[in-house]
Design an enzyme around this catalytic site. Structure first.
Site, PDB file in Angstrom:
ATOM      1  N   LYS A  62     -11.383  26.810  23.625  1.00  0.00           N
ATOM      2  CA  LYS A  62     -10.045  27.353  23.939  1.00  0.00           C
ATOM      3  C   LYS A  62     -10.119  28.870  23.971  1.00  0.00           C
ATOM      4  CE  LYS A  62      -5.346  27.838  21.978  1.00  0.00           C
ATOM      5  NZ  LYS A  62      -4.377  27.370  20.967  1.00  0.00           N
TER       6      LYS A  62
ATOM      7  N   ASP B  23      -1.842  34.582  21.835  1.00  0.00           N
ATOM      8  CA  ASP B  23      -0.812  33.548  21.888  1.00  0.00           C
ATOM      9  C   ASP B  23       0.493  34.056  21.290  1.00  0.00           C
ATOM     10  OD1 ASP B  23       0.618  31.233  22.034  1.00  0.00           O
ATOM     11  OD2 ASP B  23      -0.544  30.130  20.524  1.00  0.00           O
TER      12      ASP B  23
ATOM     13  N   LYS C 222       6.700  32.919  19.062  1.00  0.00           N
ATOM     14  CA  LYS C 222       6.398  32.821  17.637  1.00  0.00           C
ATOM     15  C   LYS C 222       7.243  33.841  16.880  1.00  0.00           C
ATOM     16  CE  LYS C 222       1.623  31.213  18.176  1.00  0.00           C
ATOM     17  NZ  LYS C 222       1.738  29.880  17.540  1.00  0.00           N
TER      18      LYS C 222
ATOM     19  N   ASP D 155      -6.906  33.484  18.930  1.00  0.00           N
ATOM     20  CA  ASP D 155      -6.702  32.161  19.521  1.00  0.00           C
ATOM     21  C   ASP D 155      -7.781  31.813  20.549  1.00  0.00           C
ATOM     22  OD1 ASP D 155      -5.225  29.864  19.286  1.00  0.00           O
ATOM     23  OD2 ASP D 155      -3.715  30.421  20.775  1.00  0.00           O
TER      24      ASP D 155
ATOM     25  N   ASP E  49       4.518  26.868  23.368  1.00  0.00           N
ATOM     26  CA  ASP E  49       3.545  27.296  22.352  1.00  0.00           C
ATOM     27  C   ASP E  49       2.428  26.253  22.177  1.00  0.00           C
ATOM     28  OD1 ASP E  49       2.419  28.944  20.497  1.00  0.00           O
ATOM     29  OD2 ASP E  49       3.873  28.524  18.904  1.00  0.00           O
TER      30      ASP E  49
ATOM     31  N   GLU F 231       0.174  25.544  24.169  1.00  0.00           N
ATOM     32  CA  GLU F 231      -0.496  25.952  25.415  1.00  0.00           C
ATOM     33  C   GLU F 231      -1.986  25.639  25.413  1.00  0.00           C
ATOM     34  OE1 GLU F 231      -0.142  27.860  22.873  1.00  0.00           O
ATOM     35  OE2 GLU F 231      -2.172  28.666  22.714  1.00  0.00           O
TER      36      GLU F 231
ATOM     37  N   ARG G 126      -3.616  23.033  24.537  1.00  0.00           N
ATOM     38  CA  ARG G 126      -3.939  21.718  25.104  1.00  0.00           C
ATOM     39  C   ARG G 126      -3.783  21.720  26.623  1.00  0.00           C
ATOM     40  NH1 ARG G 126       0.554  18.885  21.390  1.00  0.00           N
ATOM     41  NH2 ARG G 126      -0.068  20.659  20.115  1.00  0.00           N
TER      42      ARG G 126
HETATM   43  N1  BES Z   1      -2.643  28.870  18.507  1.00  0.00           N
HETATM   44  C1  BES Z   1      -1.698  28.010  17.904  1.00  0.00           C
HETATM   45  C2  BES Z   1      -2.249  27.281  16.681  1.00  0.00           C
HETATM   46  C3  BES Z   1      -2.631  28.126  15.498  1.00  0.00           C
HETATM   47  C4  BES Z   1      -1.767  28.309  14.455  1.00  0.00           C
HETATM   48  C5  BES Z   1      -3.895  28.670  15.399  1.00  0.00           C
HETATM   49  C6  BES Z   1      -2.132  29.050  13.352  1.00  0.00           C
HETATM   50  C7  BES Z   1      -4.275  29.426  14.298  1.00  0.00           C
HETATM   51  C8  BES Z   1      -3.389  29.603  13.271  1.00  0.00           C
HETATM   52  C9  BES Z   1      -1.243  26.946  18.903  1.00  0.00           C
HETATM   53  O1  BES Z   1      -1.253  27.308  20.236  1.00  0.00           O
HETATM   54  C10 BES Z   1       0.156  26.619  18.543  1.00  0.00           C
HETATM   55  O2  BES Z   1       0.981  27.474  18.652  1.00  0.00           O
HETATM   56  N2  BES Z   1       0.375  25.383  18.129  1.00  0.00           N
HETATM   57  C11 BES Z   1       1.655  24.917  17.786  1.00  0.00           C
HETATM   58  C12 BES Z   1       1.804  23.563  18.409  1.00  0.00           C
HETATM   59  C13 BES Z   1       3.191  23.011  18.371  1.00  0.00           C
HETATM   60  C14 BES Z   1       4.106  23.804  19.247  1.00  0.00           C
HETATM   61  C15 BES Z   1       3.112  21.578  18.823  1.00  0.00           C
HETATM   62  C16 BES Z   1       1.727  24.823  16.258  1.00  0.00           C
HETATM   63  O3  BES Z   1       0.726  24.465  15.640  1.00  0.00           O
HETATM   64  O4  BES Z   1       2.773  25.122  15.710  1.00  0.00           O
HETATM   65 ZN    ZN Z   2      -2.613  28.828  20.744  1.00  0.00          ZN
HETATM   66 ZN    ZN Z   3       0.561  28.285  20.832  1.00  0.00          ZN
END
Ligand code: BES
Ligand code: ZN
Ligand code: ZN
Length: 481
Positions: free
Chosen positions: A247, A252, A259, A270, A329, A331, A333
């Site tokens: 990834k 992000d 966020k 990220d 968010d 993204e 996937r």
């Molecule tokens: N990049 C984040 C995940 C992340 C969170 C990485 C904390 C490192 C530390 C990812 O893109 C994300 O925002 N995931 C969301 C998914 C949700 C919207 C289904 C999450 O984990 O809140």
């Molecule tokens: Zn992310």
């Molecule tokens: Zn994200």
């Protein structure tokens, strides 16, 4: 630039030396006086002191006692951790080179300690002005144990370098490391290692209809990139490649589902999965391992502008499947799905993706391990778990039951990009990705260990380079099977 490890027949008389032992009894009266030995014995027995230094005026003698553990892998990790403390001591004393004498250690154990030293000595001070920089003095580690192969030492230097490169890729902020820059870095790594690289730019990505990558990129001012990093030596043990997918979200923000609070902190990290893939393919190529591997790295930032993708959008992905976006968010996937579907064209033996994919994975096990899931890949998963123990980049396997798929159902598209209700968030993310795979597959969520906010032993602070040593060890195990 990085700490160099060299094998040497004998050390000159002004060279500082570390005597690395499992217990006090190994120390020798030729080196230490009776009084010194009595002191070390007393302190180690009564006060559990494990670290000793003796100033010989033109050099130092050091002693580190690392007690053997029943769990062999845990002992290797303790050696790396002890090496980190020791490096701190060397730099405090402005020492530039050190000879390591190991007495009762196996090659693997000596290498673990030395690896810990090189990894611990990393600094990211590109953005500090000279006056503010406290540069580490240590540059060279000499190994005197003649039972170590030169090849093992070469590999140690290569894998450590690759890990530290991966850290730097993560540590670089997005105002330098955007998607085109990441592609350039990958190109340079491939050239250095003598491997093949192809960078797909925006028009090619459009022509290929990588809808997921393009949707996430819509809110960005920088174009996306898709890097293909290939090592295919003539003497490869495999016809079907191992494909690693990383990834590469260079930043992000969350997009329109922005966020809030502190959740955006460190989101330059990220692309930890991309860094791990770039680093591991680089190391495998540079070490000339006879194994055919391909790294695929889709990259973009996830930002918002007037044109950004929104919740409710339905995206047609590279493989023709449709996704209803319910959260911008989620993204990672979206871009990984296109890369996973693209991997099909190689008829891979196995595909492993690495991604800082979910907060849920990070919350579940923290920085102490990698959340893993797999399908059609039991034997590989078992090998990868052993590599994880061996390298200290441990895996925890989560369930990958098909019931989780119902949480991704959409009324109007083939699936949503958001697991309903948030339950099993790391797993629904993995299940989403699995829908784009038709081959043996392993998903590694490195959201916990990819970046640490405070110094975490030899892993340092900031980007840890997690995944590089894991994948290199896994590749080596495939070769030596
Ligand atoms: N990049 C984040 C995940 C992340 C969170 C990485 C904390 C490192 C530390 C990812 O893109 C994300 O925002 N995931 C969301 C998914 C949700 C919207 C289904 C999450 O984990 O809140
Ligand atoms: Zn992310
Ligand atoms: Zn994200």
């Amino acid at each position: 630039m990085y700490t160099n490890v060299q094998k040497i027949k004998s050390l000159d008389k002004t060279s500082s030396v570390l005597y690395l032992v499992k217990s006090f009894d190994e120390l020798n009266a030729n080196v230490f006086s009776y009084e010194e030995l009595t002191y070390i014995e007393g302190q180690s027995k009564n006060n559990k002191k494990t670290s000793f230094s003796f100033n010989r005026y033109n050099r130092w003698d050091f002693v580190e006692i690392v007690k053997e553990k029943d769990n062999h892998f845990y002992f290797l990790e303790q050696l790396r951790v002890a090496a980190d403390k020791f490096v701190g001591l060397l730099n405090e004393n402005k020492i530039e080179s050190i000879g390591i004498h190991t007495l009762s250690f196996s090659a693997e154990e000596s290498l673990a300690f030395t690896e810990g030293m090189v990894l611990a000595n990393y600094q990211f001070n590109k953005y500090k002005t000279e006056k503010e920089t406290k540069r580490n003095t240590l540059q060279t580690v000499f190994i005197t144990d003649q039972s170590l192969d030169q090849e093992e030492i070469d590999q140690l230097n290569i894998v450590a370098e690759a890990t530290l490169i991966a850290r730097t890729l993560v540590n670089e902020p997005v105002n330098y490391m955007n998607a085109p820059q990441l592609a350039k870095e990958i190109e340079m790594l491939a050239k250095d290692a003598g491997a093949k690289v192809e960078i797909l730019g925006k028009s090619k990505i459009e022509a290929l209809k990588m809808g997921g990558l393009l949707a996430v990129n819509k809110g960005s001012i920088d174009p996306p990139t898709f890097s293909i990093f290939e090592w295919k030596p003539e003497n490869a043990i495999n016809k079907k490649p191992f494909v690693f997918v990383g990834k590469g979200v260079v930043y992000d923000t969350g997009g329109l589902n922005i966020k809030t609070g502190t959740y955006m902190n460190n989101m330059k990290a990220d692309m930890g999965g991309a860094a791990a893939v770039a680093g591991s393919v680089f190391a495998i190529a540079k070490a000339k391992l006879p194994i055919y591997v391909i790294g695929l790295i889709p990259a973009t930032d996830n930002r918002l502008n007037n044109n950004a993708y929104v919740s409710g959008d339905i995206i047609k992905m590279f493989n023709g499947m449709t996704v209803e976006v319910l959260n911008t968010d989620a993204e990672g996937r979206m871009i990984l799905a296109d890369a996973l579907a693209y991997a099909q064209k190689y008829d891979p033996a196995l595909v492993i993706d690495l991604a800082t994919l979910t907060g849920a994975a990070a919350n579940a096990i923290g920085k102490y391990g990698i959340v893993a899931m797999g399908s059609k890949s039991k034997t590989y998963m078992n090998t990868l778990k052993i590599s994880g123990e061996q390298t200290g980049e441990r895996l925890v396997e989560f369930p990958f039951w098909e019931e989780y798929e119902e949480l991704l159902k959409s009324d109007i598209a083939d699936m949503t990009n958001l697991g309903a209700g948030g339950e099993g968030g790391a797993i629904t993310a993995g299940k989403f990705l699995e829908k784009f795979t038709k081959y043996p597959y392993i998903h590694l969520d490195i959201a916990g260990p990819a970046l640490v906010e405070k110094r975490f032993n030899y892993r340092g602070v900031g980007g840890t380079g997690v995944g590089v040593r894991l994948l290199f060890d896994f590749a080596k195990k495939q070769v030596s099977k």
